[in-house]
Scaffold this active site. Structure first.
Site, PDB file in Angstrom:
ATOM      1  N   GLN A  11       8.444 -13.378  21.566  1.00 31.46           N
ATOM      2  CA  GLN A  11       8.133 -14.794  21.787  1.00 31.46           C
ATOM      3  C   GLN A  11       8.830 -15.692  20.762  1.00 31.46           C
ATOM      4  O   GLN A  11       8.225 -16.606  20.196  1.00 31.46           O
ATOM      5  CB  GLN A  11       6.616 -15.032  21.751  1.00 31.46           C
ATOM      6  CG  GLN A  11       5.828 -14.179  22.746  1.00 31.46           C
ATOM      7  CD  GLN A  11       4.361 -14.486  22.713  1.00 31.46           C
ATOM      8  OE1 GLN A  11       3.951 -15.609  23.029  1.00 31.46           O
ATOM      9  NE2 GLN A  11       3.573 -13.511  22.331  1.00 31.46           N
TER      10      GLN A  11
ATOM     11  N   ASP B 212       0.791  -1.243   0.000  1.00 27.47           N
ATOM     12  CA  ASP B 212       0.000   0.000   0.000  1.00 27.47           C
ATOM     13  C   ASP B 212       0.822   1.292   0.000  1.00 27.47           C
ATOM     14  O   ASP B 212       0.457   2.271   0.687  1.00 27.47           O
ATOM     15  CB  ASP B 212      -0.967  -0.004   1.193  1.00 27.47           C
ATOM     16  CG  ASP B 212      -1.937  -1.167   1.177  1.00 27.47           C
ATOM     17  OD1 ASP B 212      -1.890  -1.973   0.235  1.00 27.47           O
ATOM     18  OD2 ASP B 212      -2.735  -1.295   2.123  1.00 27.47           O
TER      19      ASP B 212
ATOM     20  N   GLU C  29      -4.586  -0.784  -1.398  1.00 27.28           N
ATOM     21  CA  GLU C  29      -5.890  -0.873  -0.729  1.00 27.28           C
ATOM     22  C   GLU C  29      -6.861   0.049  -1.461  1.00 27.28           C
ATOM     23  O   GLU C  29      -6.528   1.202  -1.738  1.00 27.28           O
ATOM     24  CB  GLU C  29      -5.773  -0.440   0.741  1.00 27.28           C
ATOM     25  CG  GLU C  29      -7.115  -0.506   1.465  1.00 27.28           C
ATOM     26  CD  GLU C  29      -7.043  -0.112   2.944  1.00 27.28           C
ATOM     27  OE1 GLU C  29      -5.929   0.070   3.473  1.00 27.28           O
ATOM     28  OE2 GLU C  29      -8.121   0.012   3.543  1.00 27.28           O
TER      29      GLU C  29
ATOM     30  N   LYS D 166      -7.629  -4.766   4.920  1.00 28.91           N
ATOM     31  CA  LYS D 166      -6.320  -4.418   5.458  1.00 28.91           C
ATOM     32  C   LYS D 166      -5.305  -5.522   5.141  1.00 28.91           C
ATOM     33  O   LYS D 166      -4.171  -5.249   4.780  1.00 28.91           O
ATOM     34  CB  LYS D 166      -6.411  -4.173   6.975  1.00 28.91           C
ATOM     35  CG  LYS D 166      -7.425  -3.097   7.370  1.00 28.91           C
ATOM     36  CD  LYS D 166      -7.190  -1.779   6.673  1.00 28.91           C
ATOM     37  CE  LYS D 166      -8.142  -0.697   7.167  1.00 28.91           C
ATOM     38  NZ  LYS D 166      -8.140   0.490   6.270  1.00 28.91           N
TER      39      LYS D 166
ATOM     40  N   VAL E  81       3.112   0.398   4.242  1.00 32.55           N
ATOM     41  CA  VAL E  81       2.397   1.151   5.279  1.00 32.55           C
ATOM     42  C   VAL E  81       0.986   0.618   5.443  1.00 32.55           C
ATOM     43  O   VAL E  81       0.421   0.064   4.516  1.00 32.55           O
ATOM     44  CB  VAL E  81       2.348   2.651   4.920  1.00 32.55           C
ATOM     45  CG1 VAL E  81       3.752   3.228   4.878  1.00 32.55           C
ATOM     46  CG2 VAL E  81       1.613   2.920   3.614  1.00 32.55           C
ATOM     47  N   THR E  82       0.408   0.838   6.652  1.00 29.04           N
ATOM     48  CA  THR E  82       1.078   1.268   7.851  1.00 29.04           C
ATOM     49  C   THR E  82       1.446   0.045   8.695  1.00 29.04           C
ATOM     50  O   THR E  82       0.806  -0.992   8.604  1.00 29.04           O
ATOM     51  CB  THR E  82       0.201   2.221   8.725  1.00 29.04           C
ATOM     52  OG1 THR E  82      -0.989   1.533   9.138  1.00 29.04           O
ATOM     53  CG2 THR E  82      -0.189   3.464   7.942  1.00 29.04           C
TER      54      THR E  82
ATOM     55  N   LYS F  74      -6.628  -4.863  -3.119  1.00 28.03           N
ATOM     56  CA  LYS F  74      -7.237  -5.508  -1.955  1.00 28.03           C
ATOM     57  C   LYS F  74      -8.286  -4.585  -1.324  1.00 28.03           C
ATOM     58  O   LYS F  74      -8.029  -3.392  -1.154  1.00 28.03           O
ATOM     59  CB  LYS F  74      -6.159  -5.913  -0.951  1.00 28.03           C
ATOM     60  CG  LYS F  74      -5.366  -4.759  -0.344  1.00 28.03           C
ATOM     61  CD  LYS F  74      -4.209  -5.315   0.470  1.00 28.03           C
ATOM     62  CE  LYS F  74      -3.479  -4.308   1.294  1.00 28.03           C
ATOM     63  NZ  LYS F  74      -4.221  -3.588   2.311  1.00 28.03           N
TER      64      LYS F  74
ATOM     65  N   CYS G  69      -2.089  -2.379   7.882  1.00 31.52           N
ATOM     66  CA  CYS G  69      -2.032  -3.328   6.771  1.00 31.52           C
ATOM     67  C   CYS G  69      -0.799  -4.228   6.797  1.00 31.52           C
ATOM     68  O   CYS G  69      -0.867  -5.388   6.376  1.00 31.52           O
ATOM     69  CB  CYS G  69      -2.158  -2.587   5.450  1.00 31.52           C
ATOM     70  SG  CYS G  69      -3.814  -1.880   5.261  1.00 31.52           S
TER      71      CYS G  69
HETATM   72  N1  TIU Z   1      -2.645   0.402   4.252  1.00 28.38           N
HETATM   73  C1  TIU Z   1      -3.115   0.673   5.466  1.00 28.38           C
HETATM   74  O1  TIU Z   1      -2.437   0.497   6.471  1.00 28.38           O
HETATM   75  N2  TIU Z   1      -4.389   1.211   5.552  1.00 28.38           N
HETATM   76  C2  TIU Z   1      -4.817   2.053   6.553  1.00 28.38           C
HETATM   77  O2  TIU Z   1      -5.949   2.497   6.552  1.00 28.38           O
HETATM   78  N3  TIU Z   1      -3.896   2.369   7.504  1.00 28.38           N
HETATM   79  C3  TIU Z   1      -4.036   3.262   8.522  1.00 28.38           C
HETATM   80  O3  TIU Z   1      -3.153   3.316   9.376  1.00 28.38           O
HETATM   81  N4  TIU Z   1      -5.097   4.065   8.557  1.00 28.38           N
END
Ligand code: TIU
Length: 223
Positions: free
Chosen positions: A204, A26, A74, A134, A159-160, A131, A164
């Site tokens: 862990q 993403d 996304e 997430k 990210v993030t 996709k 995701c």
């Molecule tokens: N790609 C992804 O992480 N989508 C999000 O909406 N991330 C947020 O941190 N909002």
């Protein structure tokens, strides 16, 4: 090609480049540029831009090594038929998925904001997975593509970190893929979540996977 060892935590990450894919999650304008979906959720997007340069180096090294490269985005169909109403309403945002933004309709496929940033733009032959959720495995053909190519391990950027990236690494781990997440190639709008999300993966004894950095990845990739 022989198995390589990457310096990582909680211990070294062994991988065969032929059975390894680089998964870039993403890296879309909507998350890393002003005026996009990330900003509509109230986030300062500038913090995520630090991931672009190291990710680009890793991308170039993986391309050079002839490895499989997969990019994800996304987003939703223009009619939003694949967007759960719960996702649209969440957070009561001032601008919702599908509304007009500075880079076109937010998180809608085909819009400028939905596409990948120019620095990391896919080359012909690199798979792009669209996709709706997430996790990159949910409602996509990612698993089929990886299995058909004999992929067993994933080097993960994007990210993030806590949304995701974490969701996708958990999905991959449950499906039997070993994942290493590169800490300077993943970003969060929240520094405390960045730390916690990485700590969770490698705790862990590596409960979901491994954490390394781009320098260690480049050393291993370049042999
Ligand atoms: N790609 C992804 O992480 N989508 C999000 O909406 N991330 C947020 O941190 N909002």
């Amino acid at each position: 090609m022989a198995t390589r060892a990457m310096k990582a935590e909680p211990y070294e990450f062994d991988f065969d480049p032929k059975a390894t894919a680089l998964l870039i999650i993403d890296m879309q304008r909507d998350f890393v540029e002003p005026g996009g979906f990330g900003e509509s959720l109230g986030n300062d997007v500038s913090i995520l831009r630090k991931t672009i340069a190291p990710t680009r180096e890793v991308l170039e090294a993986c391309r050079k090594a002839g490895m499989m490269i997969i990019h994800t985005r996304e987003g939703h169909r223009p009619d939003l038929s694949d967007c759960p109403p719960s996702k649209m309403e969440r957070g009561r945002p001032s601008r919702k998925i599908g509304d007009d933004g500075a880079m076109g309709r937010l998180l809608v496929r085909g819009e400028k904001g939905h596409d990948i940033v120019p620095e990391l733009y896919p080359k012909p032959g690199e798979a792009v997975i669209d996709k709706p959720g997430k996790g990159a495995f949910y409602a996509t053909d990612l698993e089929l593509i990886l299995r058909n190519a004999g992929i067993k391990t994933l080097i993960v950027c994007g990210v993030t970190t806590e949304v995701c990236v974490n969701t996708t690494v958990r999905e991959a781990n449950d499906r039997g893929f070993n994942c290493v997440v590169l800490e300077d190639c993943v970003g969060s709008y929240f520094p405390e979540f960045q730390r916690a999300a990485l700590a969770m993966i490698k705790a862990q004894g590596g409960i979901f996977g491994w954490v390394a950095d781009s320098k260690s990845a480049l050393t291993a990739l370049r042999g």
